[in-house]
Every structure is written in C-alpha cells, then in structure tokens.
Design a protein around this motif. Structure first.
Motif, PDB file in Angstrom:
ATOM      1  N   ASP A 257       3.846  -2.947  -7.274  1.00 16.95           N
ATOM      2  CA  ASP A 257       3.182  -3.222  -6.006  1.00 16.95           C
ATOM      3  C   ASP A 257       2.554  -1.954  -5.417  1.00 16.95           C
ATOM      4  O   ASP A 257       1.356  -1.744  -5.528  1.00 16.95           O
ATOM      5  CB  ASP A 257       4.192  -3.824  -5.030  1.00 16.95           C
ATOM      6  CG  ASP A 257       3.539  -4.329  -3.752  1.00 16.95           C
ATOM      7  OD1 ASP A 257       2.392  -3.959  -3.477  1.00 16.95           O
ATOM      8  OD2 ASP A 257       4.180  -5.098  -3.016  1.00 16.95           O
ATOM      9  N   ALA A 259       1.948  -1.191  -2.351  1.00 13.46           N
ATOM     10  CA  ALA A 259       1.217  -1.365  -1.098  1.00 13.46           C
ATOM     11  C   ALA A 259       1.979  -0.765   0.083  1.00 13.46           C
ATOM     12  O   ALA A 259       1.374  -0.230   1.018  1.00 13.46           O
ATOM     13  CB  ALA A 259       0.951  -2.845  -0.843  1.00 13.46           C
ATOM     14  N   TYR A 358      -9.074   0.836   0.097  1.00 13.90           N
ATOM     15  CA  TYR A 358      -7.868   0.039  -0.151  1.00 13.90           C
ATOM     16  C   TYR A 358      -8.065  -1.369   0.414  1.00 13.90           C
ATOM     17  O   TYR A 358      -7.406  -1.789   1.367  1.00 13.90           O
ATOM     18  CB  TYR A 358      -6.650   0.691   0.501  1.00 13.90           C
ATOM     19  CG  TYR A 358      -6.254   2.019  -0.089  1.00 13.90           C
ATOM     20  CD1 TYR A 358      -6.725   2.438  -1.331  1.00 13.90           C
ATOM     21  CD2 TYR A 358      -5.380   2.866   0.587  1.00 13.90           C
ATOM     22  CE1 TYR A 358      -6.350   3.655  -1.884  1.00 13.90           C
ATOM     23  CE2 TYR A 358      -4.994   4.096   0.051  1.00 13.90           C
ATOM     24  CZ  TYR A 358      -5.484   4.478  -1.179  1.00 13.90           C
ATOM     25  OH  TYR A 358      -5.106   5.685  -1.720  1.00 13.90           O
ATOM     26  N   LEU A 361      -4.708  -4.660  -1.890  1.00 12.39           N
ATOM     27  CA  LEU A 361      -3.500  -3.973  -2.322  1.00 12.39           C
ATOM     28  C   LEU A 361      -2.485  -4.962  -2.896  1.00 12.39           C
ATOM     29  O   LEU A 361      -2.607  -6.170  -2.739  1.00 12.39           O
ATOM     30  CB  LEU A 361      -2.874  -3.223  -1.142  1.00 12.39           C
ATOM     31  CG  LEU A 361      -3.710  -2.094  -0.516  1.00 12.39           C
ATOM     32  CD1 LEU A 361      -2.990  -1.534   0.708  1.00 12.39           C
ATOM     33  CD2 LEU A 361      -3.993  -0.998  -1.523  1.00 12.39           C
ATOM     34  N   GLY A 362      -1.464  -4.408  -3.542  1.00 13.25           N
ATOM     35  CA  GLY A 362      -0.388  -5.233  -4.078  1.00 13.25           C
ATOM     36  C   GLY A 362      -0.636  -5.667  -5.501  1.00 13.25           C
ATOM     37  O   GLY A 362      -1.748  -5.579  -6.019  1.00 13.25           O
ATOM     38  N   SER A 372      -3.408  -6.502   5.793  1.00 15.02           N
ATOM     39  CA  SER A 372      -2.811  -5.220   6.176  1.00 15.02           C
ATOM     40  C   SER A 372      -2.687  -5.116   7.690  1.00 15.02           C
ATOM     41  O   SER A 372      -1.680  -4.630   8.217  1.00 15.02           O
ATOM     42  CB  SER A 372      -3.656  -4.053   5.645  1.00 15.02           C
ATOM     43  OG  SER A 372      -3.612  -3.968   4.241  1.00 15.02           O
TER      44      SER A 372
END
Length: 380
Positions: A257, A259, A358, A361-362, A372
């Motif tokens: 991940d 994130a 970004y 993410l993840g 986010s």
C-alpha cells in the motif's frame, strides 16, 4: 507468487559488535563518519567507532536532522567531493542512514543533488556505505530506500536504488540504552506501520510472507505491553523486529500500500510531526476509507494478531484495536500540532499530494485526491 529476492547487507548483531567495523571497511578507504546531533558521544557509541577505525583514515560530519534535509546533506556531499571520500559510515537511526544514502548516491552526480529525488538523475553506482544502528525503526540499515526533506520548499520525498543498500550494518542493542522514551515509542510505531503497509491489502495465500508479517506484528504488540521493562532482551527483540519489518522479505511478491506514508509525510514536512506519529494519525482513517478492498485482510489481522473472535464488525474492532495499541503508547491519533479548524491544514496536505502527482494512491490506486481529502478530514 513470483519474485526474485536478494538482500546482500551483512548484519553484525549483538552486544560489542561495533568492533566489526574494523574488518568490514577496507583499510585503504578514506571514510566519512556521518551522524546526527551528538548523542553518540554521550552513550559510548562514538568512542567505540573511533576505536574500531583506529587503523583507517577518517573524518566526520555531524548535524543530520531527525528528518534529514537536502540543505544539510549538500554540505556533506561537498566534503565528499573535495576530500575524495570513498566510503561512508552512518552512525545513527533511520534519518542518519537515509541521509547517508542520499550522500552516497548524489556525490557521484555533477548536478543538483535533488535530481536524485525527482528522477532526473538515476544512479548506476554510489559510494559504499556501512551502518551502526542506534535507533531501531525504519529498517533503512538493510534496505535500498531513503526519504529526504527539502526545507526550502517543505517537500519530503524518497527514492529507491539498489546502489545505496548498505554493505554491512552493526545492530548492537546496547546503543539503545540511553534513547528517550519518545524515540523508542516512535520506533515501535514506525515498524508497526511498515509491516501493515505490506500486509493490510488483500488475502494472498502467501503463507510465509503473511505469517511472518503476523509474527512481527505480535512481537511489536508484546513489546508495547512490556515497554516499561525495557531490558536487554526487550531491546534486542525490538532492534531485530524493526529490521525484519522493512528489509524486503515480507513484501516480496506481495501487494503493498504505502498510502499512509505518502500522506503522513506531508504532516511531517508541513508541521514537523514525528514521522511515526504522522502515520498513527493517518492509518486508522485510511483503513476505514478502504474497507471495501481491505476488509478480508483486516479481519485476518484481527484473528491472527489481536486474537479477536469472528463477528460482523470484526474489521472495525480490529481498527479499534490498532487505535488502542497507539493509545497504550500515548501516541496521538489527531493532529495536535494544528489547533482549531483544520480545514486549511487539509487543503495544504491535498495541495502537496497534487503537486507531487499522488493522484491515485494505495495498492488498488483507489485513493484519489478527493478520497485523500476525506481521509484527512476524518483523521485530523
């Protein structure tokens, strides 16, 4: 399950192992010892390093910050270039080691050292480096990653390169004896989230990686419960567990991940939040946000790490158990550095994420800027 794995870093583990430096660095090397604020001169580590290097030509560079900055590291790079240094020895925790990796790679580059972070410069070689670890947390002593801050622009970003993986690392638990409680707690939390970033994705059936990750998490839980005792065995177990959390093994062939780190780094860059504590602020909210993808693994963690019984709300109880772990260590899961309405703080972090690209993410690329933002609103 398909992967190639190698970790060539030689580990010298245990009390009195600092003397191994003398055999690990070639005698004809011109060594630069890099360290932080000077605590190694109070706990005996510096004296042991000096003794081990008595047959070497060496100099030193101090002042590497808790979040190493480009501005400081550029001074070390200048020394390396002008004095023809050909071996680096990092003596400290993850920040000193990360900074030394940056120096090792950027010293062979003629342009701006930050090109290493932006990707404009991709190192094909770096100066060899060794490590004396004083604070277990990041696993940087035997991996190929580093994170550096550009103070002028409040950027905290990292790079990966096999060229900067340390040739050797000395892990002597005695070096931890004089560490402040806050730093030890940060080490526990940092190692915990490192394992989680490689584990809390989706069930894979990879028995070695998943099973070993669960062992490491249980270790950290037990070390947290026994925090007040902190004897020789406790210190040794934390030092080795933190190393294994991010030496590459448990993430090999696994979805990952990261994130929580990408978002958490911005709290550190903007408000100087301790790295580990930035992760504790973001992680619970992020896990709840990504429940659609992570529920199976969170439930597995609940059963195999916390010993929870099955129920419809097992995943939520597992996240609450993670929060309770942080609370037991007196680690805040709110951004206390910003008072009152935190809307501007959320906007500032999202702007940083956007600037860095970004946007997704993840492990499932499901954390958009808007997601986010929602994670931050819940977390802060």
């Amino acid at each position: 399950m398909k992967f190639s794995y190698v970790n060539p870093t030689v580990i010298h583990f245990g009390q009195g192992q600092i003397e191994q430096i003398s055999h690990s660095i070639p005698k004809d090397s011109k060594v630069l010892v890099i360290y932080g604020g000077g605590s190694i001169k109070k706990n005996g580590v510096y004296d042991q390093v000096v003794t081990a290097l008595k047959d070497h030509q060496w100099s030193e560079f101090s002042g590497v910050e808790a979040n190493p900055t480009k501005e400081t590291l550029d001074k070390a790079i200048e020394i390396v270039k002008t004095e023809n240094i050909n071996y680096l020895l990092a003596v400290g925790g993850g920040s000193v080691i990360d900074g030394t990796k940056y120096v090792a790679a950027a010293s062979l580059h003629d342009g701006d050292s930050w090109d290493l972070i932006t990707g404009k410069y991709k190192p094909e070689a770096a100066l060899p480096l060794g490590v004396v670890l004083t604070l277990p947390a990041t696993g940087s002593e035997s991996n190929m990653g580093a994170v550096v801050t550009k103070k002028a622009t409040q950027e905290k970003l990292g790079f990966l390169s096999p060229t900067v993986r340390p040739a050797f690392a000395v892990l002597d638990p005695d070096a931890m004896k004089t560490l402040p409680e806050r730093q030890l707690i940060n080490g526990l939390v940092d190692a915990w989230v490192h394992v989680c970033e490689q584990y809390i994705t989706s069930p894979t059936g990879h028995m070695v990686q998943e099973g070993y990750a669960e062992v490491l998490l249980r270790n950290l839980l037990d070390l947290g419960k026994a925090f007040e005792q902190r004897d020789d065995v406790w210190r040794a177990n934390l030092m080795w567990t933190a190393n294994q959390a991010l030496n590459g093994l448990i993430g090999t062939g696994m979805p990952q991940d990261w994130a929580t780190h990408m978002i958490g780094h911005q709290l550190t860059a903007l408000w100087d939040v301790d790295h580990a504590r930035s992760l504790a602020i973001i992680q619970p909210s992020l896990l709840r946000s990504q429940m659609e993808f992570k529920k199976g693994k969170i439930e597995q963690m609940g059963r195999n790490v916390f010993g929870l019984t099955d129920s419809d709300d097992l995943a939520e109880r597992t996240i609450q158990a993670i929060e309770a772990f942080y609370a037991s260590l007196d680690v805040d899961t709110q951004l206390s550095e910003v008072q009152g309405d935190k809307s501007d703080a959320v906007d500032a972090v999202v702007k940083k994420l956007e600037d860095y690209g970004y946007l997704k993410l993840g492990e499932n690329q499901a954390i958009s800027l808007e997601v986010s933002r929602q994670i931050l609103k819940q977390a802060l």
